[in-house]
Motif scaffolding. Structure first.
Motif, mmCIF file in Angstrom:
data_model
loop_
_atom_site.group_PDB
_atom_site.id
_atom_site.type_symbol
_atom_site.label_atom_id
_atom_site.label_comp_id
_atom_site.label_asym_id
_atom_site.label_seq_id
_atom_site.Cartn_x
_atom_site.Cartn_y
_atom_site.Cartn_z
ATOM 1 N N ARG A 54 8.590 34.810 27.823
ATOM 2 C CA ARG A 54 9.414 35.867 28.423
ATOM 3 C C ARG A 54 8.724 36.322 29.710
ATOM 4 O O ARG A 54 7.534 36.618 29.712
ATOM 5 N N VAL A 55 9.492 36.367 30.779
ATOM 6 C CA VAL A 55 8.933 36.846 32.045
ATOM 7 C C VAL A 55 8.779 38.354 31.971
ATOM 8 O O VAL A 55 9.695 39.064 31.557
ATOM 9 N N LEU A 56 7.608 38.834 32.328
ATOM 10 C CA LEU A 56 7.335 40.266 32.292
ATOM 11 C C LEU A 56 7.827 40.894 33.595
ATOM 12 O O LEU A 56 7.209 40.731 34.634
ATOM 13 N N THR A 57 8.951 41.577 33.509
ATOM 14 C CA THR A 57 9.514 42.200 34.694
ATOM 15 C C THR A 57 8.862 43.550 34.907
ATOM 16 O O THR A 57 8.743 44.348 33.984
ATOM 17 N N GLY A 58 8.419 43.774 36.106
ATOM 18 C CA GLY A 58 7.775 45.046 36.435
ATOM 19 C C GLY A 58 6.532 45.315 35.635
ATOM 20 O O GLY A 58 6.195 46.445 35.342
ATOM 21 N N TYR A 59 5.841 44.243 35.270
ATOM 22 C CA TYR A 59 4.657 44.399 34.416
ATOM 23 C C TYR A 59 3.482 44.926 35.230
ATOM 24 O O TYR A 59 3.160 44.391 36.285
ATOM 25 N N VAL A 60 2.881 45.998 34.727
ATOM 26 C CA VAL A 60 1.691 46.549 35.353
ATOM 27 C C VAL A 60 0.569 46.477 34.328
ATOM 28 O O VAL A 60 0.689 47.046 33.237
ATOM 29 N N PRO A 61 -0.530 45.770 34.635
ATOM 30 C CA PRO A 61 -1.627 45.682 33.677
ATOM 31 C C PRO A 61 -2.149 47.080 33.310
ATOM 32 O O PRO A 61 -2.236 47.951 34.166
ATOM 33 N N ASP A 62 -2.453 47.257 32.038
ATOM 34 C CA ASP A 62 -2.977 48.535 31.547
ATOM 35 C C ASP A 62 -4.459 48.624 31.891
ATOM 36 O O ASP A 62 -5.248 47.835 31.397
ATOM 37 N N ASN A 63 -4.806 49.555 32.744
ATOM 38 C CA ASN A 63 -6.200 49.729 33.126
ATOM 39 C C ASN A 63 -6.857 50.877 32.375
ATOM 40 O O ASN A 63 -7.758 51.536 32.881
ATOM 41 N N GLY A 64 -6.376 51.110 31.178
ATOM 42 C CA GLY A 64 -6.969 52.143 30.336
ATOM 43 C C GLY A 64 -6.459 53.542 30.613
ATOM 44 O O GLY A 64 -7.080 54.527 30.244
#
Length: 65
Positions: A54-64
């Motif tokens: 599944r393509v992650l749309t608008g995915y922002v990595p969780d930086n804690g």
């Protein structure tokens, strides 16, 4: 929910980018931040096929945060 074998998770990499994967247990997916896709995990078995991902749309990595 079905958990993933930690030893298996340690050796699995994204087939596209060869980077480590992050297991999202609640979604039952393996996330490749580098490729921006999530691979499904079905009954504890990772489906490591890009056509299944599944393509992650608008995915922002969780930086804690």
């Amino acid at each position: 929910s079905v958990s993933l074998d930690p030893d298996l998770l340690a050796i699995l990499v994204c087939p596209v980018t060869r980077t480590k994967l992050v297991y999202d247990e609640s979604a039952q997916e393996l996330i490749s931040e580098a490729a921006g896709v999530a691979y499904p995990v079905r009954d504890g078995t990772p489906i490591m096929l890009i056509e299944e991902a599944r393509v992650l749309t608008g995915y922002v990595p969780d930086n804690g945060h």
